[in-house]
Design an enzyme around this catalytic site. Structure first.
Site, PDB file in Angstrom:
ATOM      1  N   LYS A 100      -1.035  -7.028   2.803  1.00 38.44           N
ATOM      2  CA  LYS A 100       0.225  -7.065   3.674  1.00 38.44           C
ATOM      3  C   LYS A 100       0.108  -6.724   4.993  1.00 38.44           C
ATOM      4  O   LYS A 100       1.066  -7.298   5.888  1.00 38.44           O
ATOM      5  CB  LYS A 100       1.221  -6.039   2.967  1.00 38.44           C
ATOM      6  CG  LYS A 100       1.781  -6.256   1.689  1.00 38.44           C
ATOM      7  CD  LYS A 100       2.755  -5.899   1.309  1.00 38.44           C
ATOM      8  CE  LYS A 100       3.505  -6.308   0.055  1.00 38.44           C
ATOM      9  NZ  LYS A 100       2.469  -5.779  -1.237  1.00 38.44           N
ATOM     10  N   GLU A 122      12.139  -3.479   4.669  1.00 44.78           N
ATOM     11  CA  GLU A 122      12.524  -2.820   3.176  1.00 44.78           C
ATOM     12  C   GLU A 122      11.147  -2.530   2.472  1.00 44.78           C
ATOM     13  O   GLU A 122      10.125  -3.513   2.638  1.00 44.78           O
ATOM     14  CB  GLU A 122      13.694  -3.443   2.735  1.00 44.78           C
ATOM     15  CG  GLU A 122      13.312  -4.420   1.748  1.00 44.78           C
ATOM     16  CD  GLU A 122      12.436  -5.634   2.232  1.00 44.78           C
ATOM     17  OE1 GLU A 122      11.516  -5.932   1.547  1.00 44.78           O
ATOM     18  OE2 GLU A 122      12.845  -6.417   3.213  1.00 44.78           O
ATOM     19  N   SER A 389      -5.847  -8.164  -4.047  1.00 44.63           N
ATOM     20  CA  SER A 389      -4.970  -8.098  -3.136  1.00 44.63           C
ATOM     21  C   SER A 389      -4.770  -6.652  -2.422  1.00 44.63           C
ATOM     22  O   SER A 389      -4.398  -6.281  -1.355  1.00 44.63           O
ATOM     23  CB  SER A 389      -3.414  -8.409  -3.648  1.00 44.63           C
ATOM     24  OG  SER A 389      -3.159  -7.752  -4.667  1.00 44.63           O
TER      25      SER A 389
HETATM   26  C1  LIG Z   1       3.094  -5.845  -2.492  1.00 40.98           C
HETATM   27  C2  LIG Z   1       1.894  -6.350  -3.262  1.00 40.98           C
HETATM   28  C3  LIG Z   1       1.714  -7.640  -3.923  1.00 40.98           C
HETATM   29  C4  LIG Z   1       2.889  -8.643  -4.235  1.00 40.98           C
HETATM   30  O1  LIG Z   1       3.282  -9.251  -3.294  1.00 40.98           O
HETATM   31  P1  LIG Z   1       3.150 -10.777  -3.272  1.00 40.98           P
HETATM   32  O2  LIG Z   1       3.587 -11.007  -1.997  1.00 40.98           O
HETATM   33  O3  LIG Z   1       3.098 -11.477  -4.509  1.00 40.98           O
HETATM   34  O4  LIG Z   1       1.547 -10.659  -2.850  1.00 40.98           O
HETATM   35  C5  LIG Z   1       0.415  -7.616  -4.800  1.00 40.98           C
HETATM   36  N1  LIG Z   1      -0.518  -6.820  -4.556  1.00 40.98           N
HETATM   37  C6  LIG Z   1      -0.491  -5.764  -3.718  1.00 40.98           C
HETATM   38  C7  LIG Z   1      -1.706  -4.798  -3.406  1.00 40.98           C
HETATM   39  C8  LIG Z   1       0.707  -5.489  -2.991  1.00 40.98           C
HETATM   40  O5  LIG Z   1       0.834  -4.419  -2.233  1.00 40.98           O
END
Ligand SMILES: *Cc1c(COP(=O)(O)O)cnc(C)c1O
Length: 415
Positions: A100, A122, A389
């Site tokens: 993010k 948010e 992610s």
């Molecule tokens: C917020 C988040 C997601 C989901 O968000 P996407 O916009 O679909 O990428 C996935 N993995 C992590 C670690 C997150 O913090």
């Protein structure tokens, strides 16, 4: 993939000027926000063309966020599955613990460029709120984060992290008191303070230009992965797998591969307890076309168009709608979608920790769970790249509680 072969598509031509990805996307907001979105669209278009902006972004991505992230060969997970090679794109190693921050840095620079000194956001699980609080501290911007009261309780640690970095976290008491209500509150704030305030949206969702802009800020994930795999294996991967909440880490990884037809792209949604009403957040397994919070896309809704309740073990995937660009490429057969259930996710979470010494976020564990299935099905000369992610530190207490309730099979990962 056949649809793509019939009519080649330039991925850079999307969305159109009005924000449409085919029948999806667009701008569905109150009249009072139109001027702000137009201003943002123009500012972003100029920044996108400005080499100085890109140079500054790259600098902060390196120095503050920690890019490039490793492409890591998961040797023991690969051996365990006995099939395709599994590589992990390590977005979990970034500052604040997830992908993010890529987007948060980009939008903070844009806010500064537009002369806006106040930022709102948010957050559901708190990850986007933490990333936003961090960039606001770094760039000296005032920061207000809206969060549902229920989420604030569940994610108390992230609330404290945001406050430590100087953000004001505002509790939202309406409705279910979770993410959907927090988004409504943020939009209300934006309407009122539009001249001084930029709204940093955290995924490839909402009204144009957000889905395009957030996608662009995450493209670095796929660009790096392509070069890193080329250096290491001398070729393209066979399959990319990423979890899909709004869809930003997935779109960031996939985007530069959209025009590489030999590379299969798979998004993994939250299967929760299984696909029955209210028990999951797999929009492509039970959803249909509708409008929610700024755009037209696939939604989980009942026969009257009321948004359905969702469930996922991971707060970051627990939302009733999906980014419009994903819906578009699914229609064209270019991105496939699967889902992983909470149980499969928990097993993958533990297996990755035990075999690789990496604790993945529960969100990312959805991608991993599906990758384990695919690796077993594919021969050893194939290569899968998984978007890791985020890191799982935020999830360990929750997982500890869940495992303690599953006493009989508690010690050790499921096989
Ligand atoms: C917020 C988040 C997601 C989901 O968000 P996407 O916009 O679909 O990428 C996935 N993995 C992590 C670690 C997150 O913090």
């Amino acid at each position: 993939m056949s649809a793509t072969a019939e009519a080649p598509l330039d991925r850079l031509s999307l969305p159109d000027a009005a924000g449409h990805f085919g029948p999806y996307g667009g701008v569905f907001v109150p009249e009072t926000l139109m001027a702000a979105l137009e201003e943002l669209t123009a500012a972003y278009a100029a920044a996108r063309r400005d080499p100085a902006f890109q140079k500054e972004l790259d600098h902060h991505l390196m120095e503050f966020a920690g890019r490039p992230t490793e492409l890591y060969f998961a040797e023991r997970l690969t051996q365990h599955c006995g099939g395709a090679k599994i590589y992990l794109k390590r977005e979990d190693l970034l500052h604040t613990g997830a992908h993010k921050i890529n987007n948060a840095i980009g939008q903070a620079l844009l806010a500064r460029r537009m002369g806006k000194k106040r930022v709102i956001a948010e957050t559901g699980a708190g990850q986007h709120g933490v990333a936003t609080a961090a960039v606001c501290a770094k760039f000296g911007l005032e920061c207000v984060v809206y969060m549902g009261a229920v989420d604030m309780e569940r994610q108390a640690l992230n609330v404290f992290r945001m406050r430590l970095m100087g953000a004001e976290v505002r509790s939202v008491e309406a409705g279910q008191r979770t993410l959907k209500e927090a988004i409504n509150e943020a939009m209300r704030d934006w309407v009122t303070h539009v001249r001084t305030t930029h709204y940093i949206l955290g995924t490839v969702y909402g009204a144009h230009p957000y889905p395009m802009m957030v996608r662009d800020f995450h493209r670095v994930i796929g660009r790096e992965a392509m070069a890193q795999l080329q250096a290491r294996e001398g070729r393209l991967p066979d399959e990319l797998i990423a979890c899909v909440g709004g869809g930003s880490n997935a779109m960031g990884l996939f985007f530069d591969f959209l025009e590489k037809p030999t590379v299969r792209l798979t998004g993994v949604e939250a299967g929760g307890h299984g696909i029955s009403r209210g028990d999951h957040a797999a929009r492509f397994a039970g959803g249909r076309l509708g409008v929610l919070q700024g755009c037209k896309t696939f939604l989980l809704q009942d026969a009257d168009g009321q948004i359905e309740g969702t469930h996922s073990i991971s707060a970051g995937l627990d939302y009733a709608a999906v980014g419009p660009e994903h819906a578009f490429y699914r229609d064209r057969g270019r991105i496939d979608f699967a889902y992983a259930t909470d149980d499969a996710v928990l097993a993958a979470f533990q297996l990755c920790a035990r075999l690789e010494g990496i604790i993945p976020a529960l969100e990312s564990s959805h991608a991993l769970a599906h990758a384990l299935v695919r690796a077993r099905a594919l021969p050893a000369d194939k290569i899968i790249v998984v978007s890791l992610s985020g890191r799982g530190d935020k999830d360990v207490q929750q997982v500890e509680k869940i495992l303690a309730q599953k006493v009989p099979s508690a010690p050790g990962p499921a096989r």
